[in-house]
Scaffold this motif. Structure first.
Motif, PDB file in Angstrom:
ATOM      1  N   ASP A   1      46.506  44.850  35.197  1.00 39.42           N
ATOM      2  CA  ASP A   1      46.231  45.972  36.097  1.00 39.42           C
ATOM      3  C   ASP A   1      44.737  45.978  36.432  1.00 39.42           C
ATOM      4  O   ASP A   1      43.942  45.431  35.672  1.00 39.42           O
ATOM      5  CB  ASP A   1      46.617  47.306  35.418  1.00 39.42           C
ATOM      6  N   PRO A   2      44.340  46.617  37.539  1.00 40.87           N
ATOM      7  CA  PRO A   2      42.924  46.582  37.929  1.00 40.87           C
ATOM      8  C   PRO A   2      42.005  47.209  36.874  1.00 40.87           C
ATOM      9  O   PRO A   2      42.388  48.160  36.191  1.00 40.87           O
ATOM     10  CB  PRO A   2      42.881  47.416  39.215  1.00 40.87           C
ATOM     11  N   ALA A   3      40.787  46.669  36.789  1.00 39.47           N
ATOM     12  CA  ALA A   3      39.826  47.149  35.787  1.00 39.47           C
ATOM     13  C   ALA A   3      39.510  48.628  35.984  1.00 39.47           C
ATOM     14  O   ALA A   3      39.350  49.376  35.020  1.00 39.47           O
ATOM     15  CB  ALA A   3      38.543  46.331  35.875  1.00 39.47           C
ATOM     16  N   VAL A   4      39.451  49.072  37.233  1.00 39.76           N
ATOM     17  CA  VAL A   4      39.065  50.462  37.477  1.00 39.76           C
ATOM     18  C   VAL A   4      40.154  51.415  36.977  1.00 39.76           C
ATOM     19  O   VAL A   4      39.881  52.532  36.531  1.00 39.76           O
ATOM     20  CB  VAL A   4      38.738  50.677  38.971  1.00 39.76           C
TER      21      VAL A   4
ATOM     22  N   GLN B   1      35.589  52.007  45.551  1.00 46.82           N
ATOM     23  CA  GLN B   1      36.178  50.967  44.719  1.00 46.82           C
ATOM     24  C   GLN B   1      37.694  51.089  44.773  1.00 46.82           C
ATOM     25  O   GLN B   1      38.243  52.173  44.593  1.00 46.82           O
ATOM     26  CB  GLN B   1      35.707  51.189  43.294  1.00 46.82           C
ATOM     27  N   LEU B   2      38.348  49.954  45.008  1.00 42.44           N
ATOM     28  CA  LEU B   2      39.810  49.966  45.119  1.00 42.44           C
ATOM     29  C   LEU B   2      40.464  49.964  43.752  1.00 42.44           C
ATOM     30  O   LEU B   2      40.015  49.267  42.844  1.00 42.44           O
ATOM     31  CB  LEU B   2      40.251  48.695  45.860  1.00 42.44           C
ATOM     32  N   PHE B   3      41.551  50.704  43.606  1.00 40.30           N
ATOM     33  CA  PHE B   3      42.327  50.633  42.373  1.00 40.30           C
ATOM     34  C   PHE B   3      43.214  49.392  42.394  1.00 40.30           C
ATOM     35  O   PHE B   3      43.435  48.768  41.380  1.00 40.30           O
ATOM     36  CB  PHE B   3      43.191  51.884  42.201  1.00 40.30           C
ATOM     37  N   GLU B   4      43.774  49.067  43.568  1.00 43.98           N
ATOM     38  CA  GLU B   4      44.597  47.864  43.648  1.00 43.98           C
ATOM     39  C   GLU B   4      43.713  46.714  44.144  1.00 43.98           C
ATOM     40  O   GLU B   4      42.511  46.879  44.283  1.00 43.98           O
ATOM     41  CB  GLU B   4      45.774  48.081  44.601  1.00 43.98           C
ATOM     42  N   SER B   5      44.316  45.562  44.418  1.00 41.14           N
ATOM     43  CA  SER B   5      43.486  44.444  44.871  1.00 41.14           C
ATOM     44  C   SER B   5      43.121  44.647  46.342  1.00 41.14           C
ATOM     45  O   SER B   5      43.767  45.407  47.058  1.00 41.14           O
ATOM     46  CB  SER B   5      44.256  43.137  44.708  1.00 41.14           C
ATOM     47  N   SER B   6      42.083  43.912  46.756  1.00 39.64           N
ATOM     48  CA  SER B   6      41.648  44.065  48.149  1.00 39.64           C
ATOM     49  C   SER B   6      42.273  42.983  49.034  1.00 39.64           C
ATOM     50  O   SER B   6      41.897  42.841  50.189  1.00 39.64           O
ATOM     51  CB  SER B   6      40.123  44.009  48.217  1.00 39.64           C
TER      52      SER B   6
ATOM     53  N   ILE C   1      35.226  50.855  58.056  1.00 42.45           N
ATOM     54  CA  ILE C   1      35.032  50.021  56.856  1.00 42.45           C
ATOM     55  C   ILE C   1      34.185  48.830  57.293  1.00 42.45           C
ATOM     56  O   ILE C   1      34.554  48.095  58.215  1.00 42.45           O
ATOM     57  CB  ILE C   1      36.387  49.552  56.289  1.00 42.45           C
ATOM     58  N   HIS C   2      33.058  48.681  56.632  1.00 37.16           N
ATOM     59  CA  HIS C   2      32.070  47.724  57.113  1.00 37.16           C
ATOM     60  C   HIS C   2      32.199  46.370  56.411  1.00 37.16           C
ATOM     61  O   HIS C   2      32.150  45.326  57.040  1.00 37.16           O
ATOM     62  CB  HIS C   2      30.680  48.325  56.897  1.00 37.16           C
ATOM     63  N   GLU C   3      32.345  46.390  55.074  1.00 34.41           N
ATOM     64  CA  GLU C   3      32.480  45.101  54.393  1.00 34.41           C
ATOM     65  C   GLU C   3      33.271  45.283  53.103  1.00 34.41           C
ATOM     66  O   GLU C   3      33.360  46.370  52.555  1.00 34.41           O
ATOM     67  CB  GLU C   3      31.105  44.509  54.075  1.00 34.41           C
ATOM     68  N   ILE C   4      33.854  44.171  52.644  1.00 36.20           N
ATOM     69  CA  ILE C   4      34.580  44.179  51.365  1.00 36.20           C
ATOM     70  C   ILE C   4      33.970  43.106  50.492  1.00 36.20           C
ATOM     71  O   ILE C   4      33.737  41.985  50.949  1.00 36.20           O
ATOM     72  CB  ILE C   4      36.077  43.841  51.577  1.00 36.20           C
ATOM     73  N   SER C   5      33.684  43.469  49.230  1.00 40.82           N
ATOM     74  CA  SER C   5      33.190  42.445  48.301  1.00 40.82           C
ATOM     75  C   SER C   5      33.921  42.678  46.992  1.00 40.82           C
ATOM     76  O   SER C   5      33.643  43.634  46.278  1.00 40.82           O
ATOM     77  CB  SER C   5      31.680  42.615  48.163  1.00 40.82           C
ATOM     78  N   GLY C   6      34.928  41.832  46.719  1.00 37.54           N
ATOM     79  CA  GLY C   6      35.750  42.030  45.507  1.00 37.54           C
ATOM     80  C   GLY C   6      36.455  43.373  45.596  1.00 37.54           C
ATOM     81  O   GLY C   6      37.069  43.699  46.610  1.00 37.54           O
ATOM     82  N   PRO C   7      36.335  44.193  44.563  1.00 46.11           N
ATOM     83  CA  PRO C   7      37.034  45.491  44.596  1.00 46.11           C
ATOM     84  C   PRO C   7      36.242  46.557  45.354  1.00 46.11           C
ATOM     85  O   PRO C   7      36.676  47.694  45.445  1.00 46.11           O
ATOM     86  CB  PRO C   7      37.132  45.858  43.114  1.00 46.11           C
TER      87      PRO C   7
ATOM     88  N   VAL D   1      33.131  46.449  36.119  1.00 43.56           N
ATOM     89  CA  VAL D   1      32.855  47.327  37.268  1.00 43.56           C
ATOM     90  C   VAL D   1      31.345  47.444  37.472  1.00 43.56           C
ATOM     91  O   VAL D   1      30.842  47.431  38.594  1.00 43.56           O
ATOM     92  CB  VAL D   1      33.486  48.717  37.024  1.00 43.56           C
ATOM     93  N   SER D   2      30.616  47.544  36.357  1.00 44.05           N
ATOM     94  CA  SER D   2      29.165  47.664  36.431  1.00 44.05           C
ATOM     95  C   SER D   2      28.552  46.408  37.066  1.00 44.05           C
ATOM     96  O   SER D   2      27.624  46.491  37.876  1.00 44.05           O
ATOM     97  CB  SER D   2      28.619  47.869  35.023  1.00 44.05           C
ATOM     98  N   ALA D   3      29.106  45.245  36.723  1.00 49.65           N
ATOM     99  CA  ALA D   3      28.589  43.996  37.295  1.00 49.65           C
ATOM    100  C   ALA D   3      28.888  43.936  38.794  1.00 49.65           C
ATOM    101  O   ALA D   3      28.064  43.493  39.594  1.00 49.65           O
ATOM    102  CB  ALA D   3      29.206  42.804  36.572  1.00 49.65           C
ATOM    103  N   ALA D   4      30.082  44.441  39.185  1.00 54.74           N
ATOM    104  CA  ALA D   4      30.448  44.441  40.608  1.00 54.74           C
ATOM    105  C   ALA D   4      29.497  45.339  41.396  1.00 54.74           C
ATOM    106  O   ALA D   4      29.181  45.069  42.550  1.00 54.74           O
ATOM    107  CB  ALA D   4      31.882  44.922  40.776  1.00 54.74           C
TER     108      ALA D   4
END
Length: 458
Positions: free
Chosen positions: A216-219, A55-60, A8-14, A260-263
């Motif tokens: 709940d998460p947007a995804v 994309q994560l379903f729960e928070s990161s 896992i290289h990087e996390i940005s939000g979800p 999600v599209s903006a992310a």
């Protein structure tokens, strides 16, 4: 053995980027195992060479890149389906949340469903009784139709949805009727309201309820309506049931899509929604319908709150293109205390003519429907004239039309959320109201119908 990656290289939000992956496909499901052994689920959004964006379903929160590992499951998001789903409450990811046992799956289905071959579609033509006069009498719902309700924030669409879910039935085939209810991005209070409402009236026994809460998460919000439709397809086309799918609120779904599209840093379309909003909504709505040779059917009532009560907003606008009509709720009627506040004149069911008449409802249905529409429109015009010119300027006939409009709203449109009217009661009520007008004004009804159905003076 499933391959695990510690890349896992990087996390940005979800979103997370995983490197050096092999054989990973778009939409595939993955599991991330944290250092403490806990597991979070994710979905592949993009694959580029040996890099995957998930994309994560729960928070990161709390994920440490170095100590976490990820494995891909080789299939997209699936729902365990079985006949035991009726009477149960699930979260937006299809897990039971009513304290009952897990579902013993008869099969696992991809929640994206299989598109229906247009040549295998059967035309909707059978009447569904909702017990609500403005729908049954004037904007008839037929089996296999998609008929959205356009509402505004603060209007009682939740009560109307619960009432339709409770009362709807196919005449003559009641035993095989089920409701799949998906609540998308709603508050905890609303969710409790739906669950309690269905339990209170016993409707829960034939209902499958999916609830995705606002926190709940947007995804997950994007998956919820697809979960519901997967359950509906199974009940309709495998179990031969007539399924009514109610989705509320499609606006929350579109907001999640935008988030999600903006992310993903996609180029935004109209009002910031992704350019593929139309196609995406169609993948949900078009799963309704009937298939040739199959007994069951899926009828859909999506509910959406129009931002600022604006029907030209992208969500209601695009929905109107894909569905067969709309039921519009009116703030003005709601202020007058008329419940459900259905605005009859701009509402429309494009398939209503297919579900009414002899053998379906009653022979007088079509002509009385047209006459009530016309009389209500004339009555509203007369009332506007009255406001501008005063009562003295109206002819005696105009005054009768104005009186008709008031009575029509008070008795026909307004029936509260508990009254369940049979289609005969709705039609008889229509005749009773037409009695206010002189017979010479009933120009849209044949004389023999008037002789047969118009109540006689005692």
């Amino acid at each position: 053995m499933m391959k695990e990656y510690r890349t896992i290289h990087e996390i940005s939000g979800p979103l997370m980027v995983v490197e050096q992956v092999e054989g990973v496909t778009y939409d595939e499901l993955g599991e991330i195992e944290l250092a403490d052994g806990s597991v979070r689920r994710c979905q592949v959004l993009e694959v580029n060479g040996d890099k995957a964006v998930v994309q994560l379903f729960e928070s990161s929160a709390g994920i440490n890149l170095r100590d976490s590992k990820i494995r891909f499951l080789g299939h997209p998001l699936q729902l365990a389906v079985s006949g035991d789903m009726l009477g149960r409450v699930f979260n937006g990811m299809g897990q039971p949340i009513d304290g009952g046992p897990a579902i013993l799956a008869e099969e696992y289905r991809d929640i994206n469903g299989l598109p229906m071959n247009p040549a295998a579609r059967d035309y909707p033509n059978e009447f569904i009784q909702t017990g609500i006069s403005t729908i049954d009498g004037l904007n008839t719902l037929v089996r296999g139709q998609k008929l959205p309700i356009f509402s505004g924030s603060g209007l009682p669409h939740a009560q109307l949805a619960a009432q339709i879910a409770r009362q709807a039935k196919v005449l003559g085939g009641e035993s095989n009727f089920a409701v799949v209810f998906a609540a998308i991005g709603i508050t905890f209070e609303e969710s409790e309201y739906f669950v309690n409402e269905f339990k209170r009236t016993g409707a829960i026994d034939r209902t499958v309820l999916f609830t995705n809460l606002a926190n709940d998460p947007a995804v997950e919000r994007i998956a919820t309506p697809r979960m519901a439709l997967t359950a509906a397809e199974y009940l309709a086309f495998e179990k031969g049931m007539h399924v009514l799918v109610i989705l509320t609120d499609i606006t929350n779904y579109a907001e999640a899509l935008r988030e999600v599209s903006a992310a993903k840093k996609e180029v935004p379309g109209r009002r910031g929604y992704p350019g593929y909003l139309y196609t995406n909504l169609a993948t949900i709505y078009e799963r309704a319908g009937r298939q040739m040779g199959k007994e069951g059917s899926i009828t859909m009532i999506p509910i959406l709150t129009m931002p600022e009560d604006d029907k030209t907003h992208p969500i209601p606008d695009l929905t109107g293109y894909i569905t067969e009509g709309q039921i519009i709720l009116s703030r003005e009627l709601y202020r007058k205390g008329i419940l459900p506040p259905v605005d009859v004149l701009p509402s429309l069911s494009r398939l209503k003519d297919k579900g009414i008449g002899v053998g379906k409802t009653r022979e007088d249905h079509a002509s009385t429907m047209n006459q009530l529409f016309a009389a209500y429109a004339s009555g509203k015009e007369a009332k506007e004239l009255m406001t501008i010119l005063g009562e003295a300027a109206l002819s005696p006939t105009d005054l009768l039309f104005a009186k008709f409009a008031d009575e029509f709203e008070k008795r026909y449109v307004s029936q509260g959320f508990e009254e369940n009217r049979s289609v005969e009661e709705t039609l008889d009520l229509g005749w009773e109201l037409l009695k206010i007008l002189p017979k010479s004004e009933l120009k849209r009804i044949k004389q023999e119908m008037i002789d047969k159905y118009l109540p006689k003076d005692e």
